[in-house]
Design an enzyme around this catalytic site. Structure first.
Site, mmCIF file in Angstrom:
data_model
loop_
_atom_site.group_PDB
_atom_site.id
_atom_site.type_symbol
_atom_site.label_atom_id
_atom_site.label_comp_id
_atom_site.label_asym_id
_atom_site.label_seq_id
_atom_site.Cartn_x
_atom_site.Cartn_y
_atom_site.Cartn_z
ATOM 1 N N ASN A 189 46.032 71.082 53.376
ATOM 2 C CA ASN A 189 47.362 71.164 54.088
ATOM 3 C C ASN A 189 47.774 70.498 53.816
ATOM 4 O O ASN A 189 49.186 70.601 53.368
ATOM 5 C CB ASN A 189 47.085 70.472 55.345
ATOM 6 N N CYS B 172 50.375 58.987 56.229
ATOM 7 C CA CYS B 172 51.395 59.204 57.341
ATOM 8 C C CYS B 172 51.805 58.612 58.458
ATOM 9 O O CYS B 172 52.901 58.460 58.726
ATOM 10 C CB CYS B 172 51.158 60.708 57.994
ATOM 11 N N ALA C 247 45.298 68.399 61.277
ATOM 12 C CA ALA C 247 44.140 67.428 60.462
ATOM 13 C C ALA C 247 43.037 68.036 59.640
ATOM 14 O O ALA C 247 42.389 68.852 60.325
ATOM 15 C CB ALA C 247 43.573 65.855 61.470
ATOM 16 N N GLY C 248 43.464 68.612 58.673
ATOM 17 C CA GLY C 248 42.037 68.663 57.824
ATOM 18 C C GLY C 248 41.128 68.936 57.567
ATOM 19 O O GLY C 248 41.554 67.252 57.562
ATOM 20 N N GLY D 181 40.368 66.670 54.971
ATOM 21 C CA GLY D 181 40.720 65.083 53.520
ATOM 22 C C GLY D 181 40.772 64.438 55.171
ATOM 23 O O GLY D 181 40.701 63.536 54.740
ATOM 24 N N THR D 182 42.416 64.534 55.560
ATOM 25 C CA THR D 182 42.247 63.435 56.454
ATOM 26 C C THR D 182 40.832 62.789 57.833
ATOM 27 O O THR D 182 41.460 61.760 57.969
ATOM 28 C CB THR D 182 43.669 64.162 57.232
ATOM 29 N N ALA E 91 37.845 62.755 57.259
ATOM 30 C CA ALA E 91 36.460 62.468 55.673
ATOM 31 C C ALA E 91 37.343 61.039 55.609
ATOM 32 O O ALA E 91 36.986 59.602 55.001
ATOM 33 C CB ALA E 91 36.857 63.195 55.043
ATOM 34 N N ASN E 92 38.756 60.479 56.083
ATOM 35 C CA ASN E 92 39.386 59.561 55.082
ATOM 36 C C ASN E 92 40.112 58.723 56.571
ATOM 37 O O ASN E 92 40.963 57.615 56.370
ATOM 38 C CB ASN E 92 40.396 59.405 54.914
ATOM 39 N N ASN F 184 53.396 64.991 61.362
ATOM 40 C CA ASN F 184 52.877 64.026 59.535
ATOM 41 C C ASN F 184 51.961 64.586 58.032
ATOM 42 O O ASN F 184 51.731 63.601 57.863
ATOM 43 C CB ASN F 184 51.155 64.322 60.664
#
Length: 299
Positions: free
Chosen positions: A13, A126, A158-159, A161-162, A164-165, A267
């Site tokens: 994203n 973000c 929120a993909g 990656g987001t 997972a983080n 974001n």
């Protein structure tokens, strides 16, 4: 006009939204989109847009170091820690959009946040890009002893990656509140809201200050909002700041430009818009240095 070559690593994203913003840049020439999933929407869109695409990750830069002078990393915190060392060896300027915090924090709205002599810089998060400028503004006139931020974003924006983080988000944003915002102590919370229709990004900033001056704080907040709006037009106060004793609470809303995701994904927009601004400052410096070099050779 002369441009500086750039590549994006990470076709999710954030990377895809950044791709659309870089297309409009007058000083950056996006040369490649790099991912690891050939079926990702980001790589498909990049190919359709005419960019060179790679699905072998960082290896694409290793095999083709001339692809870019500036590399935007929009992968994950874990991946960036590996990428950073490789890109440093290749002498690439790196703008890290993950919460890895490998390089120094950068927030373009904060003018004393010098970074152009660094090889790798971190865009915090973000939530950090939305809230840290306000903490910094308040701290400049009232000495913030404690700052707490709550960033609420649409779950749809929120993909993987987001998601997972999340832990890295809270840790990195907390550090940014303290190191860049200037608060003595910080805390960060992120909420993924599954509401339908999706909500705009909303941020709440709560500060405790040592030197309460409502007029100065009010003016500082409004000036900072206008500064951020120069590169994120959808950034705004949801309502006027609230004061209670030595406490001030600020409510923000961020509407995205809709470059890739719909406007509710503020974001994504604030992160990629900030990264674009930082990238363009690096590119402008590179172009100026090349011009000076040509002039010196001519002499």
């Amino acid at each position: 006009m002369q441009k500086v070559k750039a590549a994006i690593i990470g076709s999710g994203n954030i990377g895809t939204d950044l791709m659309y913003k870089l297309r409009k840049s007058e000083v950056i020439d996006l040369n490649a989109m790099i991912g690891i999933d050939v079926e990702s929407d980001g790589l498909k869109r990049a190919k359709e847009a005419g960019y060179e695409v790679f699905d072998n990750g960082i290896q694409a830069i290793i095999d083709n170091p001339s692809l870019a002078d500036i590399v935007f990393d929009a992968t994950s915190a874990k991946a960036h820690r590996y990428h950073a060392k490789t890109l440093e060896e290749l002498e690439k300027i790196v703008i890290d959009l993950t919460p890895a915090a490998y390089g120094p924090f950068v927030c373009p709205a904060i003018r004393n946040n010098n970074f152009l002599d660094k090889q790798n810089v971190n865009m915090i998060t973000c939530g950090g890009q939305a809230t840290i400028p306000i903490v910094h503004a308040i701290n400049g006139v009232a000495n913030v002893t404690y700052a707490e931020i709550v960033a609420t974003i649409s779950s749809l924006s929120a993909g993987p990656g987001t998601r997972a983080n999340i832990d890295e988000f809270t840790i990195t944003t907390k550090r940014g509140i303290e190191e860049v915002g200037g608060a003595d102590k910080g805390k960060a919370i992120i909420i993924l809201n599954p509401a339908e229709p999706p909500i705009l990004m909303r941020d709440t900033i709560y500060c405790e200050v040592k030197d309460m001056d409502e007029v100065s704080i009010y003016e500082a907040i409004h000036k900072m909002v206008e500064r951020v709006r120069t590169y994120v037009p959808g950034y705004s106060l949801k309502q006027e700041p609230m004061f209670d004793g030595n406490r001030v609470t600020v409510f923000l809303e961020v509407e995205g430009a809709g470059d890739y995701f719909p406007p509710y994904a503020g974001n994504l927009d604030i992160m990629t818009a900030a990264a674009l601004k930082v990238g363009e400052e690096f590119a402008t410096q590179i172009i100026s240095e090349k011009k000076r070099g040509v002039m010196n050779e001519a002499k």
